[in-house]
Design a protein around this motif. Sequence first.
Motif, short mmCIF file in Angstrom:
data_model
loop_
_atom_site.label_atom_id
_atom_site.label_comp_id
_atom_site.label_asym_id
_atom_site.label_seq_id
_atom_site.Cartn_x
_atom_site.Cartn_y
_atom_site.Cartn_z
N ASP A 265 40.24 37.68 33.74
CA ASP A 265 41.07 37.70 34.94
C ASP A 265 40.38 37.03 36.12
OD1 ASP A 265 43.07 39.00 33.56
OD2 ASP A 265 42.55 40.99 34.30
N VAL A 266 39.11 37.37 36.34
CA VAL A 266 38.42 36.77 37.48
C VAL A 266 38.11 35.30 37.23
CG1 VAL A 266 36.10 37.48 36.74
CG2 VAL A 266 36.55 37.11 39.17
N ARG B 40 41.10 33.52 38.50
CA ARG B 40 41.14 33.52 39.97
C ARG B 40 40.17 32.47 40.54
NH1 ARG B 40 41.29 39.20 39.25
NH2 ARG B 40 39.13 39.45 39.98
N GLU C 73 41.63 28.93 39.86
CA GLU C 73 42.75 28.62 40.75
C GLU C 73 42.28 28.35 42.18
OE1 GLU C 73 46.30 31.08 38.43
OE2 GLU C 73 45.33 31.96 40.19
N GLU C 74 41.22 29.02 42.59
CA GLU C 74 40.70 28.82 43.94
C GLU C 74 40.02 27.46 44.10
OE1 GLU C 74 40.25 29.14 47.67
OE2 GLU C 74 40.99 30.97 46.68
N ASN D 246 32.48 37.44 39.50
CA ASN D 246 32.84 38.26 40.67
C ASN D 246 32.11 37.77 41.91
OD1 ASN D 246 34.77 40.05 39.65
ND2 ASN D 246 33.21 41.46 38.86
N HIS E 178 33.58 34.40 42.96
CA HIS E 178 34.90 34.53 43.57
C HIS E 178 34.80 35.05 45.00
CE1 HIS E 178 38.96 36.40 44.23
NE2 HIS E 178 39.29 35.17 43.85
N ARG F 61 36.53 32.45 47.75
CA ARG F 61 37.88 32.87 48.10
C ARG F 61 38.30 32.25 49.44
NH1 ARG F 61 37.29 38.28 48.74
NH2 ARG F 61 37.61 38.76 46.54
N LYS G 124 44.87 25.54 43.18
CA LYS G 124 45.23 25.26 41.79
C LYS G 124 45.75 23.86 41.57
CE LYS G 124 48.87 27.38 40.20
NZ LYS G 124 49.74 28.47 39.69
#
Length: 566
Positions: free
Chosen positions: A223-224, A227, A230-231, A328, A331, A335, A341
């Motif tokens: 999941d991370v 993220r 996409e960032e 983590n 991210h 962020r 993306k």
Amino acid sequence: MGVVSGGEVIVKSLIEEGVDTVFGLPGTHVLGLYAALHDYHERIRHVLGRFEPSMGFMADGYARASGRTSVLISTAGPGATGLVTPLAQAAVEGVPIVALAGLTPIRTAGKGYYHEFRDANAQLSIFKPFTKLAIRAEEPREIPKILAKAFRVTREGRPGPVYVELPRDIIESETEWVGYTKEEPVRIKPDTALVDLAVKELLNAERPIIYVGGGVIAANAGDVLIRVAEEIGAPVVTSVMGKGAIPFDHPLHGGLAAGYFGDTVAVKLVENADVVLAIGTRFSELGTGMWSLPIRGRLIHVNVDPNDIGKNYKTDLAIISDALEFLNALHDRVRGRGPGKDRGVKLIDEVRASVGNQQLRELGYDETRINPSDLVRALAHVIDSDMREGKAVVTCDAGGNQVAMFELPVYKPRTYFNPAGFTSLGFAIPAAIGAKVARPEATVVATTGDAAFFMTGMEIATAAELNLKIAFVIFNDRAQGVLKLQQRLLYGGKVYASHTYPMDFCKFAESLNIGCVRISDRKELEDGLERCIYGFNGPCIVDVLVNPDAIPTPITRQVMTIFGKR
């Protein structure tokens, strides 16, 4: 507290650890442990295997499907040595297993008990070089601490197997139960200064790529990962064992970057990248197409095991970390700072446009027969809905069928087990049984070859005994296809000892009172697969007569690249 046997100490410790299933095969030297399992059978399920190597692969499949440490039990001597291959595979491929092996009585060692080595330490010594820990219980009171440590070690750092040796006299001795204290694994965190350097490289990159291996799945970091991708606007490509870390249909999924064996787009994305962020991978032979994966840009290599960094590709920034901890931390720092993306999607689109139509037909393809690619596509179509929802588990074997299965679309982690590290022939059938035990609600399919079936096919009796609804799909080409191909191409056509003996798999199924479908006509392929996978209430064998002259697509891609025909 109460006085209990060593066997009961083992079982009570397993219960305290949260174990509810063990895979085992009894023998004289562990019957004291089995007596305790009998008394606690409502708390721990015992799955009876037929042969120790197969039983080890069951435990492997269970661990991969559940994400938990699995447990297997064997007797001394030949029982213990039968665990060498599955535990070696678990060590290479990062699978957490605790193996409990019996030993002849240690206090009277050397008398010549059956199953006894001439050297009292020989059995233990076999496992020390390749397991994370190999340890013997010398007193029954030591067992809880030994097992607590064993379970922690299987999950700490790079996952892997632990071997615990239990002499018969220790199992059968009496001791006081003093309780059990679990030990929690420590997750390895990255050096924050190195994470900051990685952030700078990635945010400054124009064509970044993220290459993920099985370590991302082992760390439950999918999941991370998405993220982060996409960032920073980076396509994500995978190794064979990383398939499922990102859904096949995610806009940033660039494909399988396995060099010669991989997708053309994925390999080109890596080649074009100015920064490659590789996470949880060893860059192994099969995973890179014999190291044909071209990495031209700066390489940031993140791995929990420092021994896996810098072996096969020059690393510009090495970060020792658990994949989840690193992602983590990454991210948190990127962020809101990345291009988003769309940049990654654009990079994929540009590469697709540049390489054109790269659909490839296998060398030796025959439209009148069932070719490996036909079977893979049909299987993918039949189980598509379950694969997309994470409700299916597919196990693969070694050999040509294994490479053909590189092409299967995978959408969720822990749903596709391809032993691309140690590549043990005979893995798929018992691994599927372990996966079904772990996830009884899942649609479980084992894909194997006829040669591999001869090694571990008798374990289907275990599936029959437990009435496990598993489809065992056989790529039946009447040969050890990959070996035969190598003999033809690399050894002057000296094809020798790479055949298999013709077998009526449906008569074998009949003897076990389970289902069987034989498919020789490509028009019947999808209907036959669907009938076997979904139409029976228990195990079913699908005997698919595959064109023996067709070279699986990834190997065709390799051959055509090497010989300049692409």
